[in-house]
Design a protein around this motif. Sequence first.
Motif, PDB file in Angstrom:
ATOM      1  N   HIS A 112       0.816  -1.230   0.000  1.00 21.02           N
ATOM      2  CA  HIS A 112       0.000   0.000   0.000  1.00 21.02           C
ATOM      3  C   HIS A 112       0.844   1.272   0.000  1.00 21.02           C
ATOM      4  O   HIS A 112       0.395   2.320   0.462  1.00 21.02           O
ATOM      5  CB  HIS A 112      -0.953   0.025   1.196  1.00 21.02           C
ATOM      6  CG  HIS A 112      -1.766  -1.218   1.365  1.00 21.02           C
ATOM      7  ND1 HIS A 112      -2.608  -1.688   0.380  1.00 21.02           N
ATOM      8  CD2 HIS A 112      -1.850  -2.111   2.383  1.00 21.02           C
ATOM      9  CE1 HIS A 112      -3.189  -2.803   0.796  1.00 21.02           C
ATOM     10  NE2 HIS A 112      -2.740  -3.089   2.001  1.00 21.02           N
ATOM     11  N   THR A 113       2.065   1.187  -0.494  1.00 27.66           N
ATOM     12  CA  THR A 113       2.950   2.357  -0.476  1.00 27.66           C
ATOM     13  C   THR A 113       2.358   3.521  -1.255  1.00 27.66           C
ATOM     14  O   THR A 113       2.496   4.680  -0.850  1.00 27.66           O
ATOM     15  CB  THR A 113       4.338   1.993  -1.049  1.00 27.66           C
ATOM     16  OG1 THR A 113       4.878   0.909  -0.300  1.00 27.66           O
ATOM     17  CG2 THR A 113       5.285   3.176  -0.978  1.00 27.66           C
ATOM     18  N   SER A 115      -0.827   4.387  -1.649  1.00 25.42           N
ATOM     19  CA  SER A 115      -1.869   5.055  -0.856  1.00 25.42           C
ATOM     20  C   SER A 115      -1.278   5.798   0.331  1.00 25.42           C
ATOM     21  O   SER A 115      -1.718   6.914   0.658  1.00 25.42           O
ATOM     22  CB  SER A 115      -2.892   4.029  -0.364  1.00 25.42           C
ATOM     23  OG  SER A 115      -3.590   3.462  -1.446  1.00 25.42           O
ATOM     24  N   ILE A 116      -0.296   5.203   0.972  1.00 20.34           N
ATOM     25  CA  ILE A 116       0.347   5.871   2.108  1.00 20.34           C
ATOM     26  C   ILE A 116       1.056   7.138   1.643  1.00 20.34           C
ATOM     27  O   ILE A 116       0.962   8.198   2.273  1.00 20.34           O
ATOM     28  CB  ILE A 116       1.336   4.914   2.809  1.00 20.34           C
ATOM     29  CG1 ILE A 116       0.591   3.701   3.373  1.00 20.34           C
ATOM     30  CG2 ILE A 116       2.084   5.639   3.928  1.00 20.34           C
ATOM     31  CD1 ILE A 116       1.509   2.612   3.876  1.00 20.34           C
ATOM     32  N   THR A 360      -9.017   2.855  -1.666  1.00 14.40           N
ATOM     33  CA  THR A 360      -7.962   2.587  -0.682  1.00 14.40           C
ATOM     34  C   THR A 360      -8.362   1.444   0.242  1.00 14.40           C
ATOM     35  O   THR A 360      -7.568   0.530   0.510  1.00 14.40           O
ATOM     36  CB  THR A 360      -7.663   3.859   0.139  1.00 14.40           C
ATOM     37  OG1 THR A 360      -7.275   4.915  -0.743  1.00 14.40           O
ATOM     38  CG2 THR A 360      -6.536   3.598   1.132  1.00 14.40           C
ATOM     39  N   MET A 364      -7.246  -3.200   0.743  1.00 18.93           N
ATOM     40  CA  MET A 364      -6.829  -3.867   1.974  1.00 18.93           C
ATOM     41  C   MET A 364      -7.250  -5.342   1.960  1.00 18.93           C
ATOM     42  O   MET A 364      -8.325  -5.689   1.463  1.00 18.93           O
ATOM     43  CB  MET A 364      -7.471  -3.165   3.196  1.00 18.93           C
ATOM     44  CG  MET A 364      -7.160  -1.681   3.298  1.00 18.93           C
ATOM     45  SD  MET A 364      -5.412  -1.372   3.627  1.00 18.93           S
ATOM     46  CE  MET A 364      -5.323   0.397   3.255  1.00 18.93           C
ATOM     47  N   ASP A 369      -4.814  -5.343   8.191  1.00 19.60           N
ATOM     48  CA  ASP A 369      -4.127  -4.611   7.137  1.00 19.60           C
ATOM     49  C   ASP A 369      -4.480  -3.129   7.216  1.00 19.60           C
ATOM     50  O   ASP A 369      -3.618  -2.247   7.105  1.00 19.60           O
ATOM     51  CB  ASP A 369      -4.549  -5.184   5.778  1.00 19.60           C
ATOM     52  CG  ASP A 369      -3.470  -5.005   4.717  1.00 19.60           C
ATOM     53  OD1 ASP A 369      -2.330  -4.700   5.094  1.00 19.60           O
ATOM     54  OD2 ASP A 369      -3.786  -5.154   3.525  1.00 19.60           O
ATOM     55  N   TYR A 373      -2.166   0.249   8.131  1.00 19.68           N
ATOM     56  CA  TYR A 373      -2.158   1.424   7.250  1.00 19.68           C
ATOM     57  C   TYR A 373      -2.430   2.693   8.062  1.00 19.68           C
ATOM     58  O   TYR A 373      -1.789   3.730   7.859  1.00 19.68           O
ATOM     59  CB  TYR A 373      -3.217   1.235   6.165  1.00 19.68           C
ATOM     60  CG  TYR A 373      -3.560   2.484   5.390  1.00 19.68           C
ATOM     61  CD1 TYR A 373      -2.751   2.940   4.354  1.00 19.68           C
ATOM     62  CD2 TYR A 373      -4.709   3.215   5.705  1.00 19.68           C
ATOM     63  CE1 TYR A 373      -3.075   4.085   3.645  1.00 19.68           C
ATOM     64  CE2 TYR A 373      -5.038   4.370   4.998  1.00 19.68           C
ATOM     65  CZ  TYR A 373      -4.219   4.798   3.971  1.00 19.68           C
ATOM     66  OH  TYR A 373      -4.540   5.939   3.280  1.00 19.68           O
ATOM     67  N   THR A 376       0.592   3.907   9.883  1.00 15.62           N
ATOM     68  CA  THR A 376       1.633   4.474   9.019  1.00 15.62           C
ATOM     69  C   THR A 376       1.257   5.853   8.488  1.00 15.62           C
ATOM     70  O   THR A 376       2.133   6.647   8.157  1.00 15.62           O
ATOM     71  CB  THR A 376       1.911   3.531   7.828  1.00 15.62           C
ATOM     72  OG1 THR A 376       2.054   2.198   8.315  1.00 15.62           O
ATOM     73  CG2 THR A 376       3.182   3.918   7.099  1.00 15.62           C
ATOM     74  N   THR A 377      -0.028   6.138   8.416  1.00 18.71           N
ATOM     75  CA  THR A 377      -0.480   7.429   7.890  1.00 18.71           C
ATOM     76  C   THR A 377      -0.897   8.400   8.986  1.00 18.71           C
ATOM     77  O   THR A 377      -0.994   9.604   8.747  1.00 18.71           O
ATOM     78  CB  THR A 377      -1.679   7.239   6.940  1.00 18.71           C
ATOM     79  OG1 THR A 377      -2.740   6.577   7.638  1.00 18.71           O
ATOM     80  CG2 THR A 377      -1.288   6.416   5.725  1.00 18.71           C
TER      81      THR A 377
END
Length: 518
Positions: A112-113, A115-116, A360, A364, A369, A373, A376-377
């Motif tokens: 998911h890089t 989206s992040i 987004t 997942m 998951d 995310y 991380t965001t």
Amino acid sequence: MNLTQEQAAIIKSKGDIRIIAVAGAGKTTTLIEYAKARPDKSILYLAFNKTVKQEAERKFAEVRLANVRVETAHSLAHYYIVRGSKYTIKGEGYKLNEIVDILKLRGLKGKHTESILATHINAYLSYFCNSAPAKVQDLDYEDTLTDREAIEFATKYKKDIQYQTRLFLDKMNKGEIPITHDFYLKKFQLARPRLNFDVILFDEGQDASGAMLDVFRSQEGTKVLVGDSHQQIYGWRYAVNSLDKLNYPLYTLSTSFRFDQDIADLASYVIQWKKLYSNPLTVKVIGFGKSRKANTRAVVARTNAGLLVKAIELLIEKKEIKTIYFEGRIENYTYANDGASIYDILNLHTGDVGRIRDKTIAAMDSMKDLEEYIKTTGETQLGMLVDVVKKYGEKIPGYIKKLKDCHLDHDDKEQADMIFSTVHRCKGMEYDEVTLTNDYITHDKVVKQAENIDNVNMSKLSEEINLLYVAITRAKSHLYIPQEILTGQKKAIPVLKQRRVSGAETKGEHYVYAGVKK
């Protein structure tokens, strides 16, 4: 009309000034009287948002002040930048998948890089457009983050985030893609406008964007800045407390005509929590409100999720109320900042992935998951909706339908058994009776963070205290606050009645009561 000595001093003042006005202190009335005393001056009144603008326009019209123009920062910027141009506006802003597509963020390593990365680009765009610096690279975006995983990602991809942010801004500037409201405000600031007014009244200065403050302070006319640093609750929108940044002569409006001294003392007590780790500028709050019957009753929450849970509890699970009203559209409380809805999260939770609309969330593999995310965001609103889904699961669609069925129209708002709102949505509003939810910061948490202040973001801690202060000061006569918020400090607030409150909205819960006796 009868004016206080503080109001009279402001009206008679000369030159640039700043005014600290406590909640309910009649600042709009004061500014109207200030304008009335200057009939030969052209005056610009800058309101905080559209709702406040409309109310101010009505009040200035009632006293027939034709020399006053009322605008918001964005409406003023729109007039100068968008009107007559070829720009089109993306009213709701860009969703993450749209940013991914526009910038072609494909094929990046890691889960998911894309989206992040898009989440951080979107946040950087907002940060830059609301800040004073003229260049993206002049900002330290990582300093705005608090979650460890988010900081690590932003640091690792710093150059990519910065470059893609500049690229996205360039596309908006050239008109290749629709522009956002924040973008044309920033473009307005960078144009170095000269506003042709003798006097500029800037309301809610504690929540001004850095960009708009830069425009305001550069004008030649007399500048009057009004606000309350303890009501600053838009740090997540990168607001700056202009009252601390401008060294104009200081005036105060310390008497609140909204509530009595009991509520004033509680509001003052909460603000004193800041002294555990800083030396805040404070004004003694004087309560001068009158006793009145509780015609409007409201629940005020810190978060969308906290409000939904309380509404479901009172209307459906306990059946203690029959009609409701949510400030703003009820649908707004079921969405996160990035546009993902509670239904998307529910469908991920139940495995019904074919019904997920948000791209987004659709990417997942599981709730775990999604939660990784979120870490991380730093998307806390999304995380809160996850908590609601975990609590109610498949009951959610039926519950929300019930809420909508019992929801009254805006014109019937005051007839509702209960009004529901978050602190942000009821800013500037007031209700006869207010019940707070239990999702605010507590005194014990403030004490613990103050003991480890070197590792705590002080501005965010102060904003959490401010949210509680603003919520408390929405009450005109009756206030119910969960006892756990004030844990361990009962003796410090002797004006409050420590008791189990009887009444539908607080059944079975310990609340502290402040205000006039029922």
